[in-house]
Design a protein around this motif. Structure first.
Motif: not given
Ligand code: HSE
Length: 455
Positions: A123, A176-179, A206-208, A214, A219, A223, A318-319
């Protein structure tokens, strides 16, 4: 240049009869790369039945070849130089799931220049360099497919570009960010601290790699910028997208917002206005009955408002490994079907053909209007509500709703929270300046926007 021969029926390189396999080069054999191999292997028959030909990973590039061999299996050629992969004549499609921007960009542009299609879940790469990459792809007659870049389990790019193709899109609003959604949920439901919740999100994968992306909303901004570009057929200059994360959000505001019937979520928002588009990310109050308010944990949810279809809601993970692979493999399947389709008949990268792409100005955040939530410290000022009821309307901000919220442990934190009518960010800032200038003036401890969505 269209590589029709890559897609012609012929015998497979492996000697199998039938339509020739789509030959994939995989760059990156980590979480997403391994999930992609698993899905392709587990569902190989189904995938071949659905697209009329097999899809086979024939080469993979990775830093640790020993580890990569365990991911891709014995039949895949391994290379440590990813350029050797993108330049190899036997590769039809390059799957870039290594992440990062600089090297990924060079590899993707090299693959495109060599007439190879690209599938990527990157992304950051596309939000920051999509205009250049899509132009290169168009010029070379190849496709850059990126369903895995946004809200992986949700086919939102397909929904916007194909399922809702007949519509004018008014707005796309998403978690749109799961973290960050996981962190907010843990803070709200389990009373965990930000730090503990972030550690859990990192442990659960999940985290980058750099979780600043995040928690600072970057992030999510990547998106929503991609979704805005598709929804509005626009170039979205990423540097102008307003991004504010959750690091300055006081958990007490989540409790106070609940007293007013709202939840605080980190939203990515893209809206079409008459002369501009809004593209922004920040924490916002969402009515607790709205579907977006029900999106908990690391799940994603995306609300789309379109002129013919009306509102639609898209929900999913989302991840993750196979969750992202679901999108990556679907993109590969689209490419596997492309043999007879000319460039002009393909789904355009950003929903409209390049000649129709518009340069919408982005509305500065200060000109974006919304209702606002203001939290004032009640401590020592029992008369505060009466004062605000006089002052705020006289300054142009009518109070629509208010509540006293008593803190269970610390009366210094007792709050008066108010929702004020819709104002632009700039207008609210003037109101708050003037409020402070009043004799015994006051300033809110926290200010957040309210997003009014049609339920
Ligand atoms: N770090 C991103 C999230 C992973 O938490 O959504 C998926 O793109």
């Amino acid at each position: 240049m269209i590589h029709g021969s890559l897609f012609s029926a012929a015998s497979d390189a492996s000697g199998e009869s039938g339509a020739r396999a789509l030959r994939v080069g995989l760059i990156g054999t980590g979480v997403v790369g391994s999930g992609t191999c698993q899905v392709l292997a587990r569902n190989a028959d189904l995938i071949a039945q659905r697209v009329g030909r097999p899809i086979r990973v024939v080469m993979a590039a990775a830093r640790n070849l020993h580890k990569a061999a365990q991911v891709v299996g014995p039949d895949v050629t391994l290379v440590s130089d990813p350029f050797a992969l993108v330049q190899h004549p036997d590769i039809d499609v390059v799957v870039e799931v290594m992440g990062g921007v600089t090297l990924a960009k060079a590899l993707v542009l090299e693959a495109i220049a060599r007439g190879k299609h690209v599938v990527t879940a990157n992304k950051a790469l596309l939000a920051e360099h999509g205009t250049e990459i899509f132009a290169a792809a168009d010029a070379n007659g190849v496709i850059v497919a990126y369903e895995g870049a946004v809200a992986v389990s949700i086919p939102i790019i397909k929904a916007l570009r194909e399922g809702l193709a007949a519509n004018r899109i008014h707005e796309v609003v998403g978690i749109v960010n799961g973290t960050t959604n996981f962190i907010l949920t843990q803070m709200q439901e389990a009373g965990l601290s930000f730090e503990v919740a972030l550690r859990m999100a990192t442990e659960q994968g999940f985290a980058e790699a750099d979780p600043t992306l995040d928690v600072e909303g970057i992030d999510a901004a990547h998106k929503i910028a991609l979704l805005a570009a598709i929804a509005f057929g626009a170039d979205v200059p990423f540097g102008q997208v307003h991004a504010q994360g959750i690091t300055t959000l006081d958990p007490w505001d989540m409790v106070c917002a609940q007293a007013l019937g709202y939840r605080i979520k980190l939203l990515g928002m893209a809206r079409q206005r008459p002369e501009a588009i809004e593209v922004r990310v920040h924490p916002a109050l969402v009515p607790e009955k709205h579907l977006l308010a029900q999106v908990q944990g690391s799940m994603n949810g995306i609300w789309v408002n379109a002129d013919a279809a009306g509102p639609t809601f898209h929900y999913g993970a989302g991840a993750g490994s196979q969750t992202t692979a679901s999108a990556v493999v679907a993109d590969l399947m689209d490419l596997a079907r492309l043999g007879s389709v000319g460039l002009s008949a393909r789904v355009p990268h950003r929903s409209v053909h390049t000649s129709a792409i518009r340069s919408w100005p982005l509305l500065p955040i200060g000109q974006v209007a919304s209702r606002h939530y203001l939290r004032f410290a009640l401590h020592g000022r029992p008369e505060l509500l009466t004062c605000l009821q006089d002052w705020l309307p006289s300054l142009g901000a009518n109070i629509e709703q208010w509540a006293h919220v008593l803190h269970p442990q610390d009366d210094q934190q007792d709050a008066l929270v108010v929702l004020v009518q819709s104002l632009t960010g700039d207008a609210l800032a003037s109101v708050l300046d003037a409020l402070l200038q009043m004799s015994e003036g006051v300033s809110p401890v926290a200010v957040w926007r309210v997003e009014d969505l049609n339920v």
